[in-house]
Motif scaffolding. Structure first.
Motif, PDB file in Angstrom:
ATOM      1  N   GLU A 106      19.952 -21.971 -10.434  1.00 39.77           N
ATOM      2  CA  GLU A 106      20.241 -22.655  -9.496  1.00 39.77           C
ATOM      3  C   GLU A 106      21.911 -22.637  -9.140  1.00 39.77           C
ATOM      4  N   PHE A 107      22.314 -22.197  -7.892  1.00 43.07           N
ATOM      5  CA  PHE A 107      23.798 -22.355  -7.984  1.00 43.07           C
ATOM      6  C   PHE A 107      24.216 -23.507  -7.411  1.00 43.07           C
ATOM      7  N   VAL A 108      25.155 -24.211  -8.182  1.00 46.83           N
ATOM      8  CA  VAL A 108      25.778 -25.608  -7.764  1.00 46.83           C
ATOM      9  C   VAL A 108      27.404 -25.317  -8.394  1.00 46.83           C
ATOM     10  N   PRO A 109      28.164 -25.284  -7.172  1.00 46.26           N
ATOM     11  CA  PRO A 109      29.577 -25.257  -7.237  1.00 46.26           C
ATOM     12  C   PRO A 109      30.002 -26.580  -8.127  1.00 46.26           C
ATOM     13  N   SER A 110      31.070 -26.444  -8.800  1.00 45.64           N
ATOM     14  CA  SER A 110      31.576 -27.637  -9.588  1.00 45.64           C
ATOM     15  C   SER A 110      32.404 -28.476  -8.767  1.00 45.64           C
ATOM     16  N   ASP A 111      32.720 -28.164  -7.566  1.00 45.57           N
ATOM     17  CA  ASP A 111      33.559 -29.176  -6.858  1.00 45.57           C
ATOM     18  C   ASP A 111      32.874 -28.995  -5.400  1.00 45.57           C
ATOM     19  N   GLY A 112      31.812 -29.742  -5.253  1.00 45.13           N
ATOM     20  CA  GLY A 112      31.196 -29.939  -3.832  1.00 45.13           C
ATOM     21  C   GLY A 112      31.002 -28.643  -3.303  1.00 45.13           C
ATOM     22  N   ASN A 113      31.911 -28.563  -2.010  1.00 47.50           N
ATOM     23  CA  ASN A 113      31.657 -27.678  -0.964  1.00 47.50           C
ATOM     24  C   ASN A 113      32.552 -26.234  -1.258  1.00 47.50           C
ATOM     25  N   LEU A 114      33.481 -26.493  -2.316  1.00 48.93           N
ATOM     26  CA  LEU A 114      34.350 -25.383  -2.956  1.00 48.93           C
ATOM     27  C   LEU A 114      33.821 -24.310  -3.500  1.00 48.93           C
ATOM     28  N   VAL A 115      33.696 -23.118  -3.316  1.00 49.39           N
ATOM     29  CA  VAL A 115      33.407 -22.259  -4.200  1.00 49.39           C
ATOM     30  C   VAL A 115      34.489 -21.460  -4.886  1.00 49.39           C
ATOM     31  N   LYS A 116      34.900 -21.185  -6.265  1.00 51.07           N
ATOM     32  CA  LYS A 116      36.071 -20.479  -6.576  1.00 51.07           C
ATOM     33  C   LYS A 116      35.510 -19.243  -7.383  1.00 51.07           C
ATOM     34  N   MET A 117      35.863 -18.196  -6.480  1.00 54.05           N
ATOM     35  CA  MET A 117      35.374 -16.943  -7.089  1.00 54.05           C
ATOM     36  C   MET A 117      36.375 -16.148  -7.280  1.00 54.05           C
ATOM     37  N   TYR A 118      36.311 -15.423  -8.506  1.00 53.20           N
ATOM     38  CA  TYR A 118      37.278 -14.320  -9.096  1.00 53.20           C
ATOM     39  C   TYR A 118      36.576 -12.927  -9.121  1.00 53.20           C
ATOM     40  N   VAL A 119      36.952 -11.967  -8.602  1.00 54.16           N
ATOM     41  CA  VAL A 119      36.419 -10.597  -8.760  1.00 54.16           C
ATOM     42  C   VAL A 119      37.440  -9.590  -9.257  1.00 54.16           C
ATOM     43  N   CYS A 120      37.051  -8.907 -10.319  1.00 56.79           N
ATOM     44  CA  CYS A 120      38.123  -7.979 -10.747  1.00 56.79           C
ATOM     45  C   CYS A 120      38.332  -6.958  -9.910  1.00 56.79           C
ATOM     46  N   GLY A 121      39.739  -6.570  -9.578  1.00 54.89           N
ATOM     47  CA  GLY A 121      40.018  -5.500  -8.586  1.00 54.89           C
ATOM     48  C   GLY A 121      40.247  -4.155  -9.363  1.00 54.89           C
ATOM     49  N   VAL A 122      40.958  -3.324  -8.299  1.00 55.69           N
ATOM     50  CA  VAL A 122      41.020  -2.063  -8.765  1.00 55.69           C
ATOM     51  C   VAL A 122      42.578  -1.689  -9.753  1.00 55.69           C
ATOM     52  N   THR A 123      42.450  -0.695 -10.514  1.00 55.81           N
ATOM     53  CA  THR A 123      43.703  -0.071 -11.161  1.00 55.81           C
ATOM     54  C   THR A 123      44.082   1.169 -10.079  1.00 55.81           C
ATOM     55  N   PRO A 124      45.376   0.728  -9.399  1.00 52.81           N
ATOM     56  CA  PRO A 124      45.440   1.513  -8.222  1.00 52.81           C
ATOM     57  C   PRO A 124      46.260   2.750  -8.454  1.00 52.81           C
ATOM     58  N   TYR A 125      45.581   3.956  -9.113  1.00 53.40           N
ATOM     59  CA  TYR A 125      46.267   5.126  -9.396  1.00 53.40           C
ATOM     60  C   TYR A 125      45.587   6.293  -8.731  1.00 53.40           C
TER      61      TYR A 125
END
Length: 457
Positions: A13-32
């Motif tokens: 079950e998905f339950v964020p730690s801070d109520g209504n705020l979802v903190k999401m980090y997604v790994c990005g590209v290596t731009p070459y």
């Protein structure tokens, strides 16, 4: 809402730690190099997750990095005769252009490794002070034996990692699996001053420093492709939790399956790439997004022109459902489709079932309009649910030759309608068959005849 957590190996079950705020980090590209459709698969998936969370009423703070200093960037810049900065700016621009074209929302922040050097140095210093890292000959390494549960994300032990890896012997390391946090400078390479001498950050530490800076000590969702589970995300967990004092780094770890071309994973190193620019020359942004979303995000997906063309054709049914209707009968019912859509998305982002609900709604709208029903509320629901999947329902631009042919096709359709009214069906069928030979199909309904070009790629 439930999501599969790579860390536990279970749907939770998905339950964020801070109520209504979802903190999401997604790994990005290596731009070459140019952004390819393998990248697009991952970012469409996480964009869809963010859109659905926002649809449910959450506020999403989304951070995605650029690894703008790397061995491959240095090598490509040298081969191209440009500076690393010039190369990076070119391909970051390419990334934004192609992601914008695919209707992928911009992240809240796009930190770059080279702009976070002080924060990275602070994180490395903290790890050394806590006994989790050590300097050696200008480099700094993370001490994997200092973390009892190292390997918990990939579900591996240190012994199995060593047995399954080709590890280059490094006399500066205390343990073969220790990984670099800071690389000592080499001649001709960019470098920054540090307490351990000039150098540059290792790959893994930048994400720890950036997530701490922009999202705090604990994330709700950390995402990326399945190829990042080990070593990148495994190392992120280790260094982040050792730095913060064993506080869980991320509550949920989500990883998308990889895009394949033939039997191999699509990757820059293999050279079997289809750029997003190339794909968009042939298919609409909606078709590319829908191609990805028609498969569950955790499953591998094979990319092919035939598959993309089939999706493009299927989209015509949905676009046709949005043609205005003026029926006076009962409204086309949309609530059942809304419920199905939400249930699918709540079930670990089951986009194939959500897409099925969307197409069934489009089918009912088309049937209802042809039967003289009111379709306004059904069309509103279709647009709303489509937007959750990032679909705009805008057709791809027609080639100039097609644009020039449009008035003549309209004229032939009008003539055919008059022939049918005069019961000259043989002549009407000749027009229909002739248009079909030119790749134009006709569909007769209560609101008249609609035509569309058939995708043949």
């Amino acid at each position: 809402m439930k999501l599969y957590n790579t860390l536990s190996g279970q749907v939770e079950e998905f339950v964020p730690s801070d109520g209504n705020l979802v903190k999401m980090y997604v790994c990005g590209v290596t731009p070459y190099s140019s952004t390819h459709v393998g990248h697009a698969l991952s970012y469409v998936m996480f964009d869809t997750l963010r859109r659905y969370l926002e649809h449910k009423g959450y506020e999403v703070r989304h951070v995605q990095n650029f690894t703008d200093i790397d061995d491959k960037i240095i090598q490509r810049a040298q081969e191209s005769g440009v500076s690393e900065d010039e190369l990076v700016e070119e391909f970051i621009g390419d990334y934004f252009d192609t992601m914008d074209a695919l209707n992928i929302q911009r992240a809240s922040e796009y930190p770059r490794a080279t702009r976070e050097i002080p924060r990275i140095i602070d994180a490395i210093s903290g790890l050394i002070d806590r006994g989790h890292a050590y300097p050696a000959a200008g480099d700094v390494y993370f001490r994997v034996t200092s973390k009892d549960d190292y390997g918990k994300l990939s579900h591996r032990t240190l012994d199995s990692m060593i047995a399954g890896a080709r590890i280059q012997v490094d006399e500066n390391k205390e343990h073969p699996m220790d990984f670099v946090l800071w690389k000592g400078a080499k001649p001709g390479e960019p470098s920054w001053e540090s307490p351990w001498g000039p150098g540059r950050p290792g790959w893994h530490i930048e994400c720890t420093a950036m997530s701490l800076e922009y999202l705090g000590e604990q994330l709700d969702i950390h995402g990326g492709g399945q190829d990042l589970v080990f070593p990148h995300h495994e190392n992120e967990i280790a260094q982040s939790e050792c730095y913060t004092g064993a506080k869980p780094f991320s509550r949920y770890w989500m990883h998308n399956g990889l895009l394949q071309l033939g039997s191999d994973k699509m990757s820059k190193s293999l050279g079997n790439l289809v750029s997003v620019v190339e794909a968009l020359e042939r298919y609409s942004p909606d078709a590319i997004r829908l191609y990805f979303l028609s498969s569950h995000y955790r499953s591998p997906l094979a990319y092919s022109d035939e598959g993309a063309a089939a999706v493009e054709r299927s989209l015509e049914r949905v676009r046709r459902a949005l043609i205005p209707g003026n029926g006076a009968g009962a409204e086309v019912e949309a609530d059942t489709h809304r419920v199905r859509f939400a249930a699918a998305m709540d079930d670990d982002l089951n986009t194939p079932q959500a897409v099925a609900a969307l197409f069934d709604l489009a089918r009912d709208i088309n049937r209802g309009r042809d039967a003289g029903q009111s379709v306004g509320s059904g069309q509103a629901a279709l647009r709303e649910l489509g937007a959750v999947l990032g679909l705009t329902f805008v057709d791809r631009p027609a080639p100039e030759a097609d644009l020039a042919a449009t008035p003549f096709i309209d004229l032939l359709v009008s003539v055919r309608t008059e022939l049918r009214a005069a019961r000259q069906f043989a002549l009407a069928d000749q027009i229909r068959d002739g248009l079909a030979e030119q790749g134009v199909s006709l569909e007769d309904g209560a609101q008249g005849t609609q035509w569309q070009r058939q995708t043949t790629e």
